[in-house]
Design a protein around this motif. Structure first.
Motif, PDB file in Angstrom:
ATOM      1  N   SER A 277       0.842  -1.207   0.000  1.00  0.00           N
ATOM      2  CA  SER A 277       0.000   0.000   0.000  1.00  0.00           C
ATOM      3  C   SER A 277       0.873   1.252   0.000  1.00  0.00           C
ATOM      4  O   SER A 277       1.823   1.357   0.785  1.00  0.00           O
ATOM      5  N   LEU A 278       0.537   2.201  -0.863  1.00  0.00           N
ATOM      6  CA  LEU A 278       1.343   3.416  -1.030  1.00  0.00           C
ATOM      7  C   LEU A 278       0.463   4.652  -1.105  1.00  0.00           C
ATOM      8  O   LEU A 278      -0.680   4.595  -1.558  1.00  0.00           O
ATOM      9  N   VAL A 279       1.026   5.782  -0.694  1.00  0.00           N
ATOM     10  CA  VAL A 279       0.384   7.069  -0.947  1.00  0.00           C
ATOM     11  C   VAL A 279       1.459   8.141  -1.034  1.00  0.00           C
ATOM     12  O   VAL A 279       2.429   8.131  -0.278  1.00  0.00           O
ATOM     13  N   GLY A 280       1.310   9.031  -1.986  1.00  0.00           N
ATOM     14  CA  GLY A 280       2.211  10.175  -2.091  1.00  0.00           C
ATOM     15  C   GLY A 280       1.614  11.375  -1.383  1.00  0.00           C
ATOM     16  O   GLY A 280       0.408  11.591  -1.433  1.00  0.00           O
ATOM     17  N   MET A 281       2.464  12.150  -0.709  1.00  0.00           N
ATOM     18  CA  MET A 281       1.983  13.384  -0.092  1.00  0.00           C
ATOM     19  C   MET A 281       1.804  14.489  -1.131  1.00  0.00           C
ATOM     20  O   MET A 281       1.309  15.568  -0.846  1.00  0.00           O
ATOM     21  N   SER A 282       2.232  14.213  -2.361  1.00  0.00           N
ATOM     22  CA  SER A 282       2.008  15.090  -3.516  1.00  0.00           C
ATOM     23  C   SER A 282       1.964  14.182  -4.742  1.00  0.00           C
ATOM     24  O   SER A 282       2.336  12.995  -4.666  1.00  0.00           O
ATOM     25  N   GLN A 283       1.531  14.716  -5.864  1.00  0.00           N
ATOM     26  CA  GLN A 283       1.509  13.892  -7.077  1.00  0.00           C
ATOM     27  C   GLN A 283       2.916  13.494  -7.496  1.00  0.00           C
ATOM     28  O   GLN A 283       3.140  12.376  -7.971  1.00  0.00           O
ATOM     29  N   ASN A 284       3.888  14.390  -7.295  1.00  0.00           N
ATOM     30  CA  ASN A 284       5.275  14.039  -7.612  1.00  0.00           C
ATOM     31  C   ASN A 284       5.746  12.870  -6.764  1.00  0.00           C
ATOM     32  O   ASN A 284       6.417  11.954  -7.253  1.00  0.00           O
ATOM     33  N   ASP A 285       5.393  12.895  -5.471  1.00  0.00           N
ATOM     34  CA  ASP A 285       5.736  11.779  -4.579  1.00  0.00           C
ATOM     35  C   ASP A 285       5.116  10.477  -5.068  1.00  0.00           C
ATOM     36  O   ASP A 285       5.759   9.421  -5.044  1.00  0.00           O
ATOM     37  N   THR A 286       3.854  10.551  -5.478  1.00  0.00           N
ATOM     38  CA  THR A 286       3.161   9.351  -5.961  1.00  0.00           C
ATOM     39  C   THR A 286       3.917   8.731  -7.125  1.00  0.00           C
ATOM     40  O   THR A 286       4.145   7.516  -7.169  1.00  0.00           O
ATOM     41  N   HIS A 287       4.327   9.562  -8.072  1.00  0.00           N
ATOM     42  CA  HIS A 287       5.063   9.043  -9.231  1.00  0.00           C
ATOM     43  C   HIS A 287       6.431   8.497  -8.820  1.00  0.00           C
ATOM     44  O   HIS A 287       6.866   7.467  -9.336  1.00  0.00           O
ATOM     45  N   THR A 288       7.087   9.163  -7.888  1.00  0.00           N
ATOM     46  CA  THR A 288       8.384   8.662  -7.407  1.00  0.00           C
ATOM     47  C   THR A 288       8.229   7.275  -6.794  1.00  0.00           C
ATOM     48  O   THR A 288       9.003   6.355  -7.078  1.00  0.00           O
ATOM     49  N   LEU A 289       7.193   7.116  -5.945  1.00  0.00           N
ATOM     50  CA  LEU A 289       6.938   5.824  -5.303  1.00  0.00           C
ATOM     51  C   LEU A 289       6.658   4.732  -6.333  1.00  0.00           C
ATOM     52  O   LEU A 289       7.236   3.638  -6.273  1.00  0.00           O
ATOM     53  N   LEU A 290       5.778   5.014  -7.265  1.00  0.00           N
ATOM     54  CA  LEU A 290       5.386   3.990  -8.231  1.00  0.00           C
ATOM     55  C   LEU A 290       6.509   3.674  -9.216  1.00  0.00           C
ATOM     56  O   LEU A 290       6.654   2.518  -9.650  1.00  0.00           O
ATOM     57  N   ARG A 291       7.319   4.659  -9.553  1.00  0.00           N
ATOM     58  CA  ARG A 291       8.493   4.369 -10.414  1.00  0.00           C
ATOM     59  C   ARG A 291       9.474   3.457  -9.685  1.00  0.00           C
ATOM     60  O   ARG A 291      10.070   2.558 -10.290  1.00  0.00           O
ATOM     61  N   LYS A 292       9.616   3.678  -8.377  1.00  0.00           N
ATOM     62  CA  LYS A 292      10.500   2.813  -7.581  1.00  0.00           C
ATOM     63  C   LYS A 292       9.971   1.369  -7.570  1.00  0.00           C
ATOM     64  O   LYS A 292      10.743   0.419  -7.661  1.00  0.00           O
ATOM     65  N   VAL A 293       8.656   1.225  -7.430  1.00  0.00           N
ATOM     66  CA  VAL A 293       8.058  -0.118  -7.473  1.00  0.00           C
ATOM     67  C   VAL A 293       8.287  -0.746  -8.848  1.00  0.00           C
ATOM     68  O   VAL A 293       8.675  -1.913  -8.971  1.00  0.00           O
ATOM     69  N   GLN A 294       8.041   0.029  -9.899  1.00  0.00           N
ATOM     70  CA  GLN A 294       8.194  -0.474 -11.264  1.00  0.00           C
ATOM     71  C   GLN A 294       9.630  -0.955 -11.519  1.00  0.00           C
ATOM     72  O   GLN A 294       9.854  -1.971 -12.169  1.00  0.00           O
ATOM     73  N   GLU A 295      10.588  -0.228 -10.971  1.00  0.00           N
ATOM     74  CA  GLU A 295      12.003  -0.563 -11.209  1.00  0.00           C
ATOM     75  C   GLU A 295      12.515  -1.660 -10.271  1.00  0.00           C
ATOM     76  O   GLU A 295      13.608  -2.187 -10.470  1.00  0.00           O
ATOM     77  N   SER A 296      11.729  -2.004  -9.248  1.00  0.00           N
ATOM     78  CA  SER A 296      12.169  -2.976  -8.244  1.00  0.00           C
ATOM     79  C   SER A 296      11.824  -4.402  -8.681  1.00  0.00           C
ATOM     80  O   SER A 296      11.176  -4.621  -9.705  1.00  0.00           O
ATOM     81  N   ASN A 297      12.220  -5.361  -7.851  1.00  0.00           N
ATOM     82  CA  ASN A 297      11.882  -6.759  -8.099  1.00  0.00           C
ATOM     83  C   ASN A 297      10.578  -7.174  -7.425  1.00  0.00           C
ATOM     84  O   ASN A 297      10.251  -8.358  -7.390  1.00  0.00           O
TER      85      ASN A 297
END
Length: 310
Positions: free
Chosen positions: A100-120
């Motif tokens: 479960s994830l949430v960004g405190m801003s839209q930029n944060d949201t994209h940072t979080l999801l890009r990290k997930v996308q790039e992870s294993n």
């Protein structure tokens, strides 16, 4: 044999019952309790980019019919939960978990999801669009224009299974409008519902929690009719590839049965888990199976979404 097995995003789970984000999932010790319980899987505490202490205490209060909380997203940060989930993959390679994830801003949201996308990480991600208890931050899912833009941007790069946690909607037109937006995207699921935002509970002439002068999210028995309505409204309106997770007011196997009858493929336990602990999973599962056996249902697919009308 009666089975409560289910599938979400083509992943199989031995049980359709799990925790709701925010309850018994703050750290590895709490998550391990769910891992070793009768629950089919778990979802982590909703993670932000950096750790957060959350709102001042008292920020949670049990009531006769449920609970009120204004937690303010206390969590150990994105990296803590991702590292734990990657560790678990080595020891439990055949099991699938929710992040479960949430960004405190839209930029944060994209940072979080890009990290997930790039992870294993190869489980299921739940993006929380419904945090009612962070002062100064609105619930994104009530702004459908912003939600559509956000999801458009997300799915331009995010290719892993993704679902969204939703606040309750209260108007049939809003169900129509929200579903029209969600149906444009390859969402794996929608989770209905987060707590009903900004209620007040009073004892001895004063509020029972400190943040926001006592305003907090209402959970438990209070919210079941609203949760069932949201589950069924979206089951009626969403394309079949978007499944429903039902959350809200599940105290018994009967409650879980009704969520599935309304269209839920999985159900999450929040307030009851907080009050009762992990034994709630085995109790509710047994009660659900008992109801299914009495009615002659061997699997949840046999009655999912088959609510009858007058």
């Amino acid at each position: 044999m009666t089975s409560t097995k289910t599938k979400i995003a083509n992943f199989e789970f031995d049980n359709c019952i799990m925790n709701a984000a925010g309850v018994l999932c703050y750290d590895k010790d709490e998550l391990a309790k769910i891992l070793n319980s009768a629950a089919g899987t778990f979802v982590t505490k909703t993670a932000t980019l950096e750790p957060r202490e959350g709102n001042p205490e008292p920020r949670y209060h049990d009531t006769r019919l449920g609970s009120i909380n204004s937690m303010g997203l206390p969590n150990l940060g994105f990296d803590y939960y991702l590292d734990y989930l990657l560790e678990l993959k080595k020891t439990h390679p055949k099991r699938t978990f929710f992040f479960s994830l949430v960004g405190m801003s839209q930029n944060d949201t994209h940072t979080l999801l890009r990290k997930v996308q790039e992870s294993n990480f190869d489980g299921i991600t739940e993006l929380n669009l419904s945090c009612p208890n962070v002062p100064g931050k609105p619930q994104i899912a009530y702004d459908l224009e912003t939600t559509e833009k956000l999801l458009t941007d997300i799915f331009s790069y995010f290719k892993k299974p993704l679902g969204i946690k939703l606040p309750p909607y209260f108007d049939l037109v809003h169900f129509d409008q929200a579903a029209a937006v969600f149906n444009k995207f390859p969402l794996s699921f929608v989770n209905c519902v987060n707590s009903i935002g900004n209620g007040i509970i009073i004892e001895d002439e004063k509020v029972v929690i400190k943040p926001k002068n006592g305003f907090g999210g209402i959970g438990g028995e209070y919210v079941k009719p609203t949760a069932l309505a949201n589950v069924h409204a979206f089951y009626q309106r969403l394309k079949p590839s978007i499944q429903i997770i039902g959350t809200g007011g599940i105290l018994s196997g009967r409650d879980a049965f009704e969520h599935i009858l309304c269209g839920a493929s999985m159900v999450q336990i929040g307030t009851t888990l907080h009050k009762e602990g992990v034994s709630a999973f085995s109790r509710i599962t047994s009660e659900l199976k008992e109801i299914m056996e009495k009615k002659g249902y061997k699997s949840i697919e046999e009655f999912k979404g088959k609510l009858k009308y007058l």
